[in-house]
Design a protein around this motif. Structure first.
Motif, PDB file in Angstrom:
ATOM      1  N   ASP A  53      28.511  80.020 121.553  1.00  0.00           N
ATOM      2  CA  ASP A  53      27.514  79.351 122.394  1.00  0.00           C
ATOM      3  C   ASP A  53      26.511  80.359 122.952  1.00  0.00           C
ATOM      4  O   ASP A  53      25.317  80.076 123.067  1.00  0.00           O
ATOM      5  N   ARG A  54      27.014  81.523 123.326  1.00  0.00           N
ATOM      6  CA  ARG A  54      26.135  82.574 123.856  1.00  0.00           C
ATOM      7  C   ARG A  54      25.130  83.024 122.800  1.00  0.00           C
ATOM      8  O   ARG A  54      23.927  83.135 123.075  1.00  0.00           O
ATOM      9  N   ILE A  55      25.612  83.271 121.584  1.00  0.00           N
ATOM     10  CA  ILE A  55      24.734  83.689 120.494  1.00  0.00           C
ATOM     11  C   ILE A  55      23.699  82.596 120.212  1.00  0.00           C
ATOM     12  O   ILE A  55      22.506  82.868 120.044  1.00  0.00           O
ATOM     13  N   ARG A  56      24.166  81.364 120.189  1.00  0.00           N
ATOM     14  CA  ARG A  56      23.276  80.233 119.907  1.00  0.00           C
ATOM     15  C   ARG A  56      22.201  80.093 120.982  1.00  0.00           C
ATOM     16  O   ARG A  56      21.032  79.842 120.698  1.00  0.00           O
ATOM     17  N   CYS A  57      22.603  80.258 122.243  1.00  0.00           N
ATOM     18  CA  CYS A  57      21.686  80.092 123.368  1.00  0.00           C
ATOM     19  C   CYS A  57      20.633  81.183 123.415  1.00  0.00           C
ATOM     20  O   CYS A  57      19.432  80.918 123.506  1.00  0.00           O
ATOM     21  N   TYR A  58      21.062  82.430 123.344  1.00  0.00           N
ATOM     22  CA  TYR A  58      20.161  83.541 123.580  1.00  0.00           C
ATOM     23  C   TYR A  58      19.388  84.001 122.342  1.00  0.00           C
ATOM     24  O   TYR A  58      18.381  84.686 122.470  1.00  0.00           O
ATOM     25  N   SER A  59      19.872  83.672 121.155  1.00  0.00           N
ATOM     26  CA  SER A  59      19.148  84.083 119.953  1.00  0.00           C
ATOM     27  C   SER A  59      18.150  83.021 119.502  1.00  0.00           C
ATOM     28  O   SER A  59      17.139  83.339 118.881  1.00  0.00           O
ATOM     29  N   GLY A  60      18.452  81.760 119.796  1.00  0.00           N
ATOM     30  CA  GLY A  60      17.604  80.687 119.302  1.00  0.00           C
ATOM     31  C   GLY A  60      17.750  80.483 117.805  1.00  0.00           C
ATOM     32  O   GLY A  60      16.898  79.872 117.157  1.00  0.00           O
ATOM     33  N   ALA A  61      18.837  80.991 117.242  1.00  0.00           N
ATOM     34  CA  ALA A  61      19.052  80.917 115.797  1.00  0.00           C
ATOM     35  C   ALA A  61      19.272  79.483 115.332  1.00  0.00           C
ATOM     36  O   ALA A  61      19.842  78.656 116.054  1.00  0.00           O
ATOM     37  N   ASN A  62      18.823  79.201 114.124  1.00  0.00           N
ATOM     38  CA  ASN A  62      19.072  77.906 113.501  1.00  0.00           C
ATOM     39  C   ASN A  62      20.573  77.732 113.284  1.00  0.00           C
ATOM     40  O   ASN A  62      21.260  78.667 112.896  1.00  0.00           O
ATOM     41  N   ASP A  63      21.076  76.512 113.534  1.00  0.00           N
ATOM     42  CA  ASP A  63      22.519  76.276 113.404  1.00  0.00           C
ATOM     43  C   ASP A  63      23.027  76.522 111.987  1.00  0.00           C
ATOM     44  O   ASP A  63      24.208  76.807 111.782  1.00  0.00           O
ATOM     45  N   SER A  64      22.154  76.394 110.991  1.00  0.00           N
ATOM     46  CA  SER A  64      22.590  76.658 109.620  1.00  0.00           C
ATOM     47  C   SER A  64      22.987  78.124 109.430  1.00  0.00           C
ATOM     48  O   SER A  64      23.772  78.448 108.540  1.00  0.00           O
ATOM     49  N   CYS A  65      22.484  79.001 110.297  1.00  0.00           N
ATOM     50  CA  CYS A  65      22.842  80.416 110.195  1.00  0.00           C
ATOM     51  C   CYS A  65      24.309  80.642 110.522  1.00  0.00           C
ATOM     52  O   CYS A  65      24.913  81.608 110.036  1.00  0.00           O
ATOM     53  N   PHE A  66      24.893  79.755 111.330  1.00  0.00           N
ATOM     54  CA  PHE A  66      26.311  79.892 111.645  1.00  0.00           C
ATOM     55  C   PHE A  66      27.161  79.571 110.419  1.00  0.00           C
ATOM     56  O   PHE A  66      28.220  80.156 110.215  1.00  0.00           O
ATOM     57  N   VAL A  67      26.681  78.627 109.613  1.00  0.00           N
ATOM     58  CA  VAL A  67      27.376  78.317 108.362  1.00  0.00           C
ATOM     59  C   VAL A  67      27.265  79.508 107.411  1.00  0.00           C
ATOM     60  O   VAL A  67      28.243  79.910 106.777  1.00  0.00           O
ATOM     61  N   ALA A  68      26.063  80.075 107.331  1.00  0.00           N
ATOM     62  CA  ALA A  68      25.851  81.238 106.465  1.00  0.00           C
ATOM     63  C   ALA A  68      26.709  82.416 106.924  1.00  0.00           C
ATOM     64  O   ALA A  68      27.310  83.115 106.093  1.00  0.00           O
ATOM     65  N   ALA A  69      26.785  82.635 108.237  1.00  0.00           N
ATOM     66  CA  ALA A  69      27.596  83.736 108.763  1.00  0.00           C
ATOM     67  C   ALA A  69      29.064  83.548 108.418  1.00  0.00           C
ATOM     68  O   ALA A  69      29.772  84.515 108.094  1.00  0.00           O
ATOM     69  N   LEU A  70      29.531  82.304 108.466  1.00  0.00           N
ATOM     70  CA  LEU A  70      30.917  82.014 108.103  1.00  0.00           C
ATOM     71  C   LEU A  70      31.180  82.362 106.640  1.00  0.00           C
ATOM     72  O   LEU A  70      32.224  82.941 106.304  1.00  0.00           O
ATOM     73  N   ILE A  71      30.235  82.029 105.768  1.00  0.00           N
ATOM     74  CA  ILE A  71      30.371  82.357 104.347  1.00  0.00           C
ATOM     75  C   ILE A  71      30.387  83.868 104.148  1.00  0.00           C
ATOM     76  O   ILE A  71      31.196  84.397 103.363  1.00  0.00           O
TER      77      ILE A  71
END
Length: 225
Positions: A53-71
Motif C-alpha cells: 500500500d505504501r509503494i502504491r500510494c507514494y509511487s503512483g505506479a500503475n497497478d499492473s506493475c504489481f503483477v509484473a513485479a510478481l512475475i
C-alpha cells in the motif's frame, strides 16, 4: 501489458498472496546465499500489505506493475531458489522488483530519490539492489501477454483457495480441514498493523513520503529461508 483496471482488481489478491507466503516462509530456517545478502535486512515491523500500500500510494505506479513485479520475483526465484521472500527480505527485494517493473512498464517517471524514500534505503544501496536484481534476471524484462494471463489465472486460483479456507474456518471445529501450507492470519495482520509505528494518509503520487519505521520486533529475528 496488463490493463490498469485488471491490475486494480488483482492488487488485493497480490497483497494476500504476499501475506500468506511470508507467513509461511518466516517459519523456515535456511540461510540466504552469500552473494544475495544485499537483500537481507532487519525483521520489519509491518505487514506485506502495508508495504505494498505504501509503494502504491507514494509511487503512483500503475497497478499492473504489481503483477509484473510478481512475475519478475518468480523469475528471480527460479534462478535463485534459495532466496525466499520473508520479513527480512521484503523491504529490499520487493522494492527492487517494483522499481524495475515501473521503469519498464509504466509511463510515470519516478525519481531514484523518491524510490529510496519509499523503501527507506540510501540511493547508493538502491542502485546496488537494482543492478543485482537485473543481473539475476539477466536483464530479461520483456513480458508476453501470456505471461500476464498465466499469472492472473494463478492469482484467481489462489483467491478461490483462500476464500474456501476462510469459509472452512468458520465451520465447527469437527469439520475443519487441514490448514493450507501458507496460512493467512487476518487477526495476526490486524495486531501487526495496530503496532506499526509508521502510518500514512491517503495521498497522490506527489505527496511527501512519511518516515518508514524499520525497527525489528522484540522476538528473535528469524533466519532467512
Amino acid at each position: 501489458a496488463c490493463d490498469s483496471d485488471i491490475g486494480s482488481r488483482y492488487f488485493p489478491i497480490i497483497c494476500s498472496l504476499f501475506d500468506a507466503s511470508i507467513c509461511y516462509n518466516d517459519t523456515l530456517k535456511i540461510d540466504p546465499p552469500s552473494n544475495l545478502e544485499c537483500f537481507v535486512g532487519e525483521t520489519v515491523c509491518f505487514t506485506p500489505t502495508f508495504y505494498l500500500d505504501r509503494i502504491r500510494c507514494y509511487s503512483g505506479a500503475n497497478d499492473s506493475c504489481f503483477v509484473a513485479a510478481l512475475i519478475y520475483l518468480e523469475r528471480y526465484k527460479a534462478v535463485h531458489p534459495d532466496l525466499f521472500l520473508t520479513s527480512r527480505t521484503i523491504q529490499r527485494l520487493l522494492l527492487a522488483a517494483m522499481m524495475v517493473a515501473c521503469k519498464f512498464h509504466d509511463d510515470i517517471v519516478i525519481t531514484h530519490h523518491r524510490w529510496s524514500q519509499i523503501g527507506a534505503v540510501s540511493k547508493r544501496e538502491l542502485s546496488h539492489l537494482e543492478l543485482t536484481f537485473l543481473s539475476g534476471l539477466q536483464f530479461n524484462l520483456f513480458l508476453h501477454e501470456r505471461d500476464f494471463v498465466d499469472r492472473l489465472v494463478g492469482l484467481d486460483t489462489f483467491a478461490m483457495a483462500l476464500q474456501a479456507y476462510h469459509a472452512a474456518i468458520a465451520e465447527p471445529a469437527s469439520k475443519l480441514p487441514p490448514p493450507p501450507r501458507a496460512c493467512h492470519d487476518a487477526a495476526a495482520d490486524a495486531a501487526t498493523d495496530a503496532s506499526l509505528s509508521c502510518s500514512y494518509s491517503s495521498c497522490s503520487s506527489a505527496c511527501t513520503v512519511e518516515h518508514l519505521s524499520l525497527s525489528s520486533t522484540s522476538a528473535a529475528s528469524p533466519r532467512l529461508p
